[in-house]
Design a protein around this motif. Structure first.
Motif: not given
Lengths: 440, 121
Positions: B5-6, B24-25, B32-35, B65-66
């Motif tokens: 991921n980037e 997305i796994t 994602l969470r930290s972003s 995502l949820i």
């Protein structure tokens, strides 16, 4: 597919057909997604053997798959009174405690069926945490059971039959993965136990090897000491390592004294070194005769030996002694014939007495330490020494007891009574004659 | 083979565009969470999650995502999504994500709607 859709859209009744195709397409997409989910879940579940990680991965994937904000999994012992693991998302601390209470109550009732929220109200007085729509109990093994709870779907739709079927399949996978994890934990525990046992075994082996080395050293010391210790004493200590068996006791035995006639003169004639090798040569041959006839050399002094015969039977030890003495005399004659070292043939004088004497260990203590000897004491021993001094020219002299016990095999004649040094009473002395069959 | 991921974040006023490359796994959760956590929740009221067309989402990816959607609800933030393939548009619908995040084909339109929502707030 798009081309077919386009073609079908041109046909009459196109609206119904289009809707039907959309439904089919959606169903296909859903099934493909479920299949993909099964594949992904299996891959994630079997990618680890950590029990808690499996529960957490499964819970999170289930949330993603069914689109729920809240989910929990709890496992406990078979009687549902001891919670072992709990993982949850979307429940605060108060709700978690209610989750545990409810789950244990639910599992206590041995419920094995999936239950939806409507059915939960029938379960009794335990208030169930809000926003839980589906409960799915499962059994991991004979000792552990679990429960999966899902909150409402984001779509706000109920859990359909196909959702429940998929959930059942996923939970079956979960159970297999958890069983694997438990087996792995068990194998690990056994491995650790085995490792501990191996270490203990290795330590024991090292200790054993060290002990073996000590035994080897002791055996080597023993072998060297045995050269200087009478065989009788060695055997007695081996039989009973404590000193009890060595204590002096009176018993019946036969004592033999042996010396080389004219030893001092021979030493003067041939010198100390030559005398020593001469003594070694003769005495080595005598040793065979002594040990073959169950005798044991207890003391040595220059040209003399003190030998004990200790067979249990009183006639046997007397006969052993006379046989040994006769053999020594015969072998001396043979060596004398072959030897050119001394001008005169060597004469070995022997005195033998049989009777009762004290046999055992004596300890001589001094300021520098103590020394132990194992030998016989008493008048019988003194008499044997004195009789030996009476013997000349290689004679074998005995007391009456020896003569009587060995008389059947040897020709033994009385030499009459004689006075011995430091012995007040006169004593009858006997002589063992040559064995007739011995070729000289 | 999974793509790494980037993530690139572009702030446009009260709207944040999170540009995400790669599948997305479960591996995507941290990035994602930290972003998302890095965004100023007071200032940012609209978030656009911009994926590539070929992005693959597995169950655990959907879960990430949820969880972001759940947090956004608490913070009164609106979420929009672009770049989904037709297949995943359907999956997002089936899972219910579309109830909480609108899917767009047109990125500009998505930003415009998010800005308008932020303006209302």
């Amino acid at each position: 597919m798009p081309k077919e859709t386009e073609k079908m859209n041109t046909e009459p009744g196109e609206s119904d057909t289009s809707t039907g195709l959309e439904v089919i397409q959606t169903e296909l997409d859903r099934r493909a997604y479920y299949l993909r989910t099964l594949y992904d879940v299996s891959k994630e579940l079997f990618g680890t053997v950590n029990f808690e990680a499996i529960l957490r991965n499964f819970m999170l994937m289930t949330m993603g798959n069914f689109g729920v904000f809240r989910c929990f999994i709890l496992t406990c012992n078979d009687s549902a009174d001891q919670v072992r693991h709990i993982v949850s998302v979307g429940f605060d601390e108060d709700e978690q405690s209610r989750l545990q209470q409810f789950s244990c109550r639910f599992l206590e009732g041995n419920s094995t069926c999936m239950v939806e929220s409507a059915g939960l109200e029938k379960l009794g007085s335990t208030p169930f945490p809000p926003d839980v729509s589906l409960i799915f109990p499962f059994r991991i093994d004979t000792d552990q059971i679990g429960i999966l709870g899902l909150g409402p779907k984001l779509t706000e739709e109920p859990f359909e039959k196909h959702d429940k079927e998929l959930l059942g399949t996923l939970v079956n996978n979960l159970v297999v993965a958890l069983k694997n994890a438990l087996s792995f934990e068990e194998i690990n525990a056994l491995n650790e136990e085995l490792q501990v046992k191996n270490e203990e075994l290795e330590k024991a082996l090292h200790e054993l090897q060290a002990a073996m080395r000590k035994v080897e050293i002791l055996e080597s010391i023993k072998a060297n000491l045995c050269k200087f210790v009478p065989a009788t004493v060695t055997r007695m200590i081996e039989r009973s390592p404590t000193s009890e068996s060595l204590e002096a006791r009176e018993r019946d035995l036969t004592v033999m004294f042996l010396d080389i006639e004219g030893y001092t003169k021979i030493t003067e004639e041939v010198g100390g070194t030559e005398t020593n090798s001469l003594v070694e040569k003769y005495f080595s041959v005598f040793m065979d005769a002594i040990y073959t006839n169950n005798g044991d050399v207890m003391e040595t002094a220059g040209d003399g030996l003190m030998i004990l015969f200790l067979a249990e039977d009183r006639t046997a030890h007397a006969l052993d002694a006379v046989r040994a003495a006769a053999t020594i005399r015969e072998k001396t004659a043979v060596i004398n014939k072959e030897s050119t070292v001394v001008s005169q043939p060597l004469a070995i004088n022997i005195g033998i007495t049989s009777g009762r004497a004290y046999l055992g260990a004596s300890r001589y203590s001094s300021t520098t330490g103590s020394r132990w000897t194992y030998t016989a004491h008493g008048m019988l021993v003194n008499m044997a020494a004195r009789i030996c001094t009476k013997a000349t020219g290689g004679a074998i002299l005995t007391n009456r007891a020896t003569a009587e016990r060995a008389g059947d095999e040897f020709r033994i004649v009385s030499l009459g009574k004689s006075r011995l040094k430091n012995i007040s009473e006169e004593m009858e002395i006997f002589e063992v004659k040559q064995r007739p069959h011995f070729p000289l | 083979m999974k793509k790494v991921n980037e993530v690139k974040i572009d702030l446009q006023g009260s709207v944040a565009v999170i540009d995400i490359h790669g599948d997305i796994t479960s591996q995507s959760e941290i990035i994602l969470r930290s972003s998302y956590e890095r965004l100023d929740s007071e200032k940012i009221k609209g978030i656009l999650l911009k994926f590539e067309k070929a992005t693959y989402f597995n169950s655990e990816g959907l879960k990430v995502l949820i969880l972001i959607l759940a947090d956004a609800r608490k913070r009164a933030q609106k979420i929009a999504v672009t770049g989904l393939s037709e297949h995943f548009k359907k999956i997002f619908g089936m899972v219910g994500i579309t109830k909480f995040a609108k899917i767009y084909d047109d990125e500009d339109q998505a930003i415009k709607d998010l800005e308008s929502f932020a303006g209302e707030g």
